[in-house]
Write a protein that holds these residues in place. Structure first.
Motif, mmCIF file in Angstrom:
data_model
loop_
_atom_site.group_PDB
_atom_site.id
_atom_site.type_symbol
_atom_site.label_atom_id
_atom_site.label_comp_id
_atom_site.label_asym_id
_atom_site.label_seq_id
_atom_site.Cartn_x
_atom_site.Cartn_y
_atom_site.Cartn_z
ATOM 1 N N GLN A 123 -8.475 -6.580 1.364
ATOM 2 C CA GLN A 123 -8.703 -5.317 0.670
ATOM 3 C C GLN A 123 -8.056 -5.299 -0.712
ATOM 4 N N GLN A 124 -7.023 -6.124 -0.894
ATOM 5 C CA GLN A 124 -6.334 -6.189 -2.180
ATOM 6 C C GLN A 124 -6.762 -7.389 -3.026
ATOM 7 N N PRO A 129 5.118 -5.362 2.293
ATOM 8 C CA PRO A 129 3.871 -5.267 1.519
ATOM 9 C C PRO A 129 3.710 -6.446 0.560
ATOM 10 N N GLU A 153 -5.458 -6.251 5.292
ATOM 11 C CA GLU A 153 -4.682 -5.753 4.146
ATOM 12 C C GLU A 153 -4.837 -6.688 2.949
ATOM 13 N N GLU A 158 -4.244 -7.271 11.150
ATOM 14 C CA GLU A 158 -3.823 -6.238 10.202
ATOM 15 C C GLU A 158 -3.444 -6.836 8.851
ATOM 16 N N ARG A 159 -2.706 -7.947 8.868
ATOM 17 C CA ARG A 159 -2.275 -8.579 7.621
ATOM 18 C C ARG A 159 -3.477 -9.134 6.859
#
Length: 228
Positions: free
Chosen positions: A47-48, A16, A44, A40-41
């Protein structure tokens, strides 16, 4: 050489990201090193409030991989909203002439390739390498990455691309082959595509002249949570 916390090194696909408030102040916002540009990475990361950037020299102490992907969440963060968009009188006159045709998601590959090679006054495209291009084309095929294109006499002369999530558009890069056409694409994006927040990442004069402004990273992250 930059001392990188071990927790920043993305050793596995499921490692993470650290909490963004742990990001370094120098270089501003560095929060991760390494990993892969998988769909996917990338999802992720965005989104952060994190985005990838390659380092040409990779002056990173203790990091073995040459030219690793660097992941950033800078503070402050430059953004723009429909309410803060500023169109100068001269730009409005050009818009009123309506000499260009604007399309969306019709030439994503061409846009990102132009962003890679076209020189810009306030930005360099050299960080867009082939891995980046492949990654964002894959995102585009998933409907996550989008482009806005400007045409003159059926020829692509300007545009931009970025990542679309919820009511947020994360701008990545733009280009102009004809003066002001990247601005035309940017105005179209803000005025017609329904986004409430455009992430401009870091400050630059080009976007500041259009009404972009800086906010604290914590405020930016809060906006993301409400709009994604």
């Amino acid at each position: 050489m930059i001392e990188i916390p071990q927790s920043f090194v993305l050793t596995n696909a499921d490692t993470p990201f650290p909490q963004v408030d742990l990001a370094l102040t120098e270089p501003n916002g560095l929060i991760g090193v390494g990993g892969e540009l998988t769909i996917e990475r990338l999802i992720e990361a965005y989104q952060q409030g994190i985005f990838p950037w390659y380092s040409e020299d990779a002056p990173l102490k203790g990091v073995l991989k040459r030219n690793p992907i660097l992941w950033y969440s800078p503070d402050p963060r430059m953004i723009i909203t429909p309410n803060t968009l500023h169109i100068s009188k001269s730009l409005q006159k050009l818009l009123n002439k309506n000499n260009f045709e604007i399309k969306v998601d019709q030439a994503f590959k061409e846009v990102i390739h132009h962003c890679k090679v076209v020189e810009r006054k306030d930005q360099t495209g050299t960080w867009i390498d082939n891995d980046m291009i492949d990654a964002y084309i894959a995102l585009h095929k998933q409907g996550v990455a989008r482009s806005v294109e400007v045409y003159q006499d059926s020829k692509l002369v300007g545009g931009l691309y970025g990542v679309s999530m919820g009511k947020v558009f994360f701008g990545e890069s733009m280009f102009s082959l004809v003066k002001n056409t990247s601005k035309f694409a940017f105005v179209y994006l803000i005025q017609t595509m329904g986004y409430e927040l455009i992430d401009c990442q870091v400050e630059n004069p080009h976007l500041k002249s259009l009404g972009a402004f800086n906010i604290e990273r914590s405020a930016f992250i809060k906006l993301l949570k409400n709009l994604l």
